[in-house]
Scaffold this active site. Structure first.
Site, PDB file in Angstrom:
ATOM      1  N   TYR A 111       0.833  -1.377  -0.174  1.00  0.00           N
ATOM      2  CA  TYR A 111       0.040  -0.033  -0.014  1.00  0.00           C
ATOM      3  C   TYR A 111       1.052   1.342   0.097  1.00  0.00           C
ATOM      4  O   TYR A 111       0.866   1.982   0.778  1.00  0.00           O
ATOM      5  CB  TYR A 111      -0.946   0.114   1.077  1.00  0.00           C
ATOM      6  N   HIS A 156       7.451   5.034   0.953  1.00  0.00           N
ATOM      7  CA  HIS A 156       7.962   3.695   0.453  1.00  0.00           C
ATOM      8  C   HIS A 156       8.910   3.950  -0.894  1.00  0.00           C
ATOM      9  O   HIS A 156       9.835   3.491  -1.265  1.00  0.00           O
ATOM     10  CB  HIS A 156       6.712   2.826   0.006  1.00  0.00           C
ATOM     11  N   GLY A 171      13.298   3.076   6.814  1.00  0.00           N
ATOM     12  CA  GLY A 171      12.691   4.357   7.096  1.00  0.00           C
ATOM     13  C   GLY A 171      12.870   4.721   8.749  1.00  0.00           C
ATOM     14  O   GLY A 171      12.700   3.869   9.530  1.00  0.00           O
ATOM     15  N   LYS A 191      11.069   6.587  10.111  1.00  0.00           N
ATOM     16  CA  LYS A 191       9.905   7.116  10.784  1.00  0.00           C
ATOM     17  C   LYS A 191       9.509   5.760  11.857  1.00  0.00           C
ATOM     18  O   LYS A 191       9.076   6.176  13.021  1.00  0.00           O
ATOM     19  CB  LYS A 191       8.761   6.759   9.697  1.00  0.00           C
ATOM     20  N   ARG A 214      -1.373   3.988   7.122  1.00  0.00           N
ATOM     21  CA  ARG A 214      -2.564   4.103   7.898  1.00  0.00           C
ATOM     22  C   ARG A 214      -3.322   5.273   7.927  1.00  0.00           C
ATOM     23  O   ARG A 214      -4.312   5.535   8.470  1.00  0.00           O
ATOM     24  CB  ARG A 214      -2.374   3.847   9.482  1.00  0.00           C
TER      25      ARG A 214
END
Ligand code: PAF
Length: 291
Positions: free
Chosen positions: A32, A37, A147, A149, A187
């Site tokens: 997704y 990404h 990543g 994050k 999300r």
């Protein structure tokens, strides 16, 4: 672009590439795709001769009450995007291929997974470390890209690679953000319009923490009090954790310094979002004055 659905086909390909002296770069994902990404893939493209990505929504890293079943999936869209950024192969296995009957082996990275998401999501990093070990054994990369994050995930993977003597370079990439500062996440699609506005409280409060540090504040408690006040001033927010920790050990820190980072997990409506900032690093986001 090649698609491999079985462990054997992917391993055979990896063996052939290694025999030919090719450098394999690898980006593991749960699919997704968003721009974050794609940035990891672009970096992977530069780092290797042959770029493999995996798409696998890994059941062992989700708790029983988490969003495994409704985690967003769209293979055809992902395939197109991957091809556009120059991916050479997608490894896209099914659950049975990755966790066949009588599966019973797990990888537990201890210290760095105890706090933050490790405390809030029991078993999560055991699932991540296990699936990444398996993916590394299947794709056989020379270099892998993660990543920042998911900062605790990155530290967990680096620790595991060091402790288990895996011969893989790990590249940590800065968080990719929307124009208004929201960290990109698969999300984010769960957020309503109003929740999307409240979700900005995460990146904006990180910016506040960064400003306090730059103005000379070194007391972690004072920074966290201000960050908490700020996030709670937005509707629909519930803080799961807001903590300042050491970048190497993920132990809680009392003082703010360049060896520390602030990490947030906040429920916005029903959606749990995370974000972080390593003190001393760049955080370039628009911040509304006077809130
Ligand atoms: O960050 C993710 O998307 C996942 O945790 C990973 C690394 C692909 C393992 O399932």
């Amino acid at each position: 672009m090649e698609i491999f659905n079985t462990v054997k086909d992917m391993q055979d390909k990896a063996n052939r590439l290694r025999e030919q002296g090719k450098r394999i770069a690898f980006v593991p994902t749960m699919g997704y795709f968003h721009e974050g990404h794609l940035d990891l893939m672009r970096e992977g493209r530069k780092r290797g001769d042959y770029l493999v990505i995996s798409i696998f929504v890994n059941p062992t890293q989700f708790g029983p009450a988490e969003d495994l079943d409704k985690y967003p999936r769209d293979f055809e869209r992902d395939r197109t995007l991957a091809e556009e950024v120059g991916v050479d192969a997608i490894f896209f296995p099914d659950n049975e291929g990755m966790y066949p009957p009588r599966y019973q082996t797990y990888v537990d990275v201890e210290g760095v997974t105890k706090n933050l998401c490790g405390a809030a999501r029991q078993g999560h990093f055991r699932g991540v470390a296990t699936v990444c070990t398996k993916l590394f054994n299947i794709v056989k990369p020379h270099v892998t890209v993660f990543g920042k994050k998911d900062f605790q995930q990155l530290v967990t993977i680096r620790t595991m690679i060091r402790d288990l003597n895996m011969d893989i370079d790990v590249i940590g990439m800065p968080t990719t953000r929307e124009h208004d500062g929201l960290a990109m996440s698969s999300r984010n699609v769960y957020l309503s319009e109003e929740e999307r506005e409240s979700a900005l409280s995460l990146s904006r409060s990180l910016f506040l923490a960064k400003k306090m540090f730059e103005a000379g504040e070194t007391d972690a408690g004072k920074v966290l009090a201000e960050v908490t006040r700020y996030i709670e001033s937005y509707p629909h927010t519930r803080i799961d954790y807001a903590k300042i920790s050491c970048v190497d050990t993920i132990e809680e820190a009392q003082h703010v310094g360049v060896d520390t980072f602030i990490a947030l997990a906040v429920k916005v409506g029903k959606t749990r979002l995370i974000d972080n900032h390593v003190f001393g690093e760049v955080l370039d986001i628009p911040y509304p004055e006077g809130r």
